[in-house]
Design a protein around this motif. Structure first.
Motif, short mmCIF file in Angstrom:
data_model
loop_
_atom_site.label_atom_id
_atom_site.label_comp_id
_atom_site.label_asym_id
_atom_site.label_seq_id
_atom_site.Cartn_x
_atom_site.Cartn_y
_atom_site.Cartn_z
N TYR A 62 0.83 -1.21 0.00
CA TYR A 62 0.00 0.00 0.00
C TYR A 62 0.87 1.26 0.00
CZ TYR A 62 -3.31 3.52 1.67
OH TYR A 62 -4.06 4.65 1.81
N VAL A 63 1.86 1.29 0.88
CA VAL A 63 2.74 2.46 0.97
C VAL A 63 3.50 2.66 -0.34
CG1 VAL A 63 4.78 3.41 2.11
CG2 VAL A 63 2.96 2.37 3.47
N ASN A 64 4.03 1.58 -0.90
CA ASN A 64 4.82 1.70 -2.13
C ASN A 64 3.98 2.18 -3.31
OD1 ASN A 64 7.21 0.92 -0.91
ND2 ASN A 64 6.88 -1.27 -1.33
N THR A 65 2.78 1.61 -3.47
CA THR A 65 1.94 2.04 -4.59
C THR A 65 1.41 3.45 -4.38
OG1 THR A 65 0.04 0.89 -3.57
CG2 THR A 65 1.26 -0.29 -5.29
N LEU A 66 1.17 3.83 -3.12
CA LEU A 66 0.73 5.19 -2.83
C LEU A 66 1.86 6.18 -3.11
CD1 LEU A 66 -1.90 6.47 -1.80
CD2 LEU A 66 -0.90 6.47 0.50
N ARG A 67 3.08 5.81 -2.73
CA ARG A 67 4.23 6.68 -3.01
C ARG A 67 4.41 6.87 -4.52
NH1 ARG A 67 7.93 3.92 -0.58
NH2 ARG A 67 7.94 5.08 1.37
N HIS A 68 4.23 5.80 -5.26
CA HIS A 68 4.35 5.90 -6.73
C HIS A 68 3.25 6.79 -7.29
CE1 HIS A 68 3.45 4.53 -10.89
NE2 HIS A 68 4.77 4.56 -10.99
N ALA A 69 2.04 6.69 -6.72
CA ALA A 69 0.92 7.47 -7.24
C ALA A 69 1.14 8.97 -7.03
CB ALA A 69 -0.38 7.02 -6.56
N ILE A 70 1.60 9.36 -5.84
CA ILE A 70 1.72 10.79 -5.56
C ILE A 70 2.93 11.40 -6.25
CG2 ILE A 70 0.51 10.57 -3.36
CD1 ILE A 70 3.16 10.67 -1.94
N SER A 71 3.83 10.58 -6.76
CA SER A 71 5.01 11.11 -7.46
C SER A 71 4.89 10.98 -8.97
CB SER A 71 6.28 10.39 -6.98
OG SER A 71 6.21 9.00 -7.25
N SER A 72 3.76 10.45 -9.45
CA SER A 72 3.56 10.29 -10.90
C SER A 72 3.04 11.59 -11.49
CB SER A 72 2.57 9.16 -11.19
OG SER A 72 3.07 7.92 -10.74
N PRO A 73 3.71 12.12 -12.53
CA PRO A 73 3.25 13.37 -13.15
C PRO A 73 1.98 13.16 -13.98
CG PRO A 73 5.10 12.47 -14.39
CD PRO A 73 4.93 11.59 -13.17
N TRP A 74 1.24 14.23 -14.17
CA TRP A 74 0.06 14.20 -15.03
C TRP A 74 0.13 15.41 -15.96
CZ3 TRP A 74 -3.17 10.56 -16.28
CH2 TRP A 74 -4.37 10.87 -16.93
#
Length: 297
Positions: free
Chosen positions: A269-281
């Protein structure tokens, strides 16, 4: 005739093994908290007045604050073991608020009342302190991304946690005492989250209660979805809906729907959340460049 619902054997056995602990009172302390409201004027329009001063500071008050909008009340009860106590406290908050509202009401539905476009939803102002400024700027960012109308959707937040005695009992019954308690509890909570997500459709079907929206919720020129029918001069409804709040008309984020958050474990959960908040849009990057070019930080 449909087949009757059956409870899996493992769950039945687990419940039976917990009965002695329940009879000893070890499992009866389920902790509950409620958060909830939208202020409207006497004509049912979203209130344009500031958060009433008599209700206290919306930045620091522990029980009465605002959510996205200055008009969007947020009540926060203490954590209680008995549902009735939480409801009584929430009732007291309503009573106290009504004593300090002048010709205004608390809107009962999750979908907002009469709106007059995006700017009719006033963004909450928390003052000039660093924390207050940060909260206000964050809400201005939400306006840029999703618009204020979606942020005017309200809902009841039902917070629940299980007593540690129950987790200790389950850990012993499952002979999992070799697993550190916090790790065991986290694992079981994530199991609950997965079950909730799997069966959330049933909860919405049984308890959803927002099948209608004010016509002002849809922007001028917006195509009316086929699922909606006209109920009156100012109301649309979906005949078989239970909760428009949780539909694609409600509080949804098409950008976030493309993110894959994993609930298999705390680390995932932490790893996928970290990836989500650092992914550009791309769209958000364009706005950032536009703001930088205009000199706005």
């Amino acid at each position: 005739m449909p087949e009757p619902l059956t409870v899996p054997f493992a769950l039945t056995a687990q419940v039976e093994r917990l009965i002695p602990s329940a009879r000893l009172g070890r499992l009866g302390r389920l902790r509950r908290g409620l958060e909830k409201g939208l202020r409207v004027d006497a004509n049912g329009h979203i209130a344009q007045t500031p958060h009433p001063h008599a209700l206290g500071s919306k930045l620091t008050h522990p029980h009465i604050t605002t959510d996205y909008s200055e008009s969007l009340l947020e009540y926060i009860t203490p954590v209680y073991s008995q549902p009735g106590e939480a409801l009584c406290f929430l009732s007291d908050l309503h009573t106290f608020t009504y004593h300090h509202l002048e010709n205004e009401w608390i809107w009962p539905g999750s979908m907002p009342s009469r709106l007059s476009g995006n700017d009719s939803v006033p963004i909450a102002d928390y003052g000039s302190s660093n924390v207050g400024t940060m909260k206000h700027v964050y809400r201005k960012g939400l306006d840029m991304r999703y618009g204020r109308i979606m942020q005017a959707i309200a809902g009841v937040h039902y917070n629940v946690s299980l007593p540690d005695d129950m987790w200790h009992g389950l850990r012993e019954l499952e002979k999992a005492t070799n697993i550190p308690f916090n790790d065991y509890r986290s694992t079981r909570y994530f199991g609950m989250i997965r079950h909730f997500r799997r069966h959330s459709w049933l909860l919405l079907y049984l308890f959803g209660a927002s099948p209608a929206i004010d016509k002002s919720f849809l922007p001028d020129g917006h195509k009316v979805p086929e699922k909606l029918q006209s109920l009156s001069d100012d109301t649309y409804f979906a005949p078989y809906a239970t909760t428009l709040r949780m539909s694609d008309l409600g509080y949804q984020n098409k950008v976030q729907s493309q993110l894959k958050i994993c609930f298999n474990s705390l680390s995932n959960y932490v790893n996928t959340l970290r990836h989500a908040i650092s992914s550009p849009w791309p769209d958000y990057e364009k706005w950032a460049l536009m703001l930088m070019a205009s000199g706005v930080s």
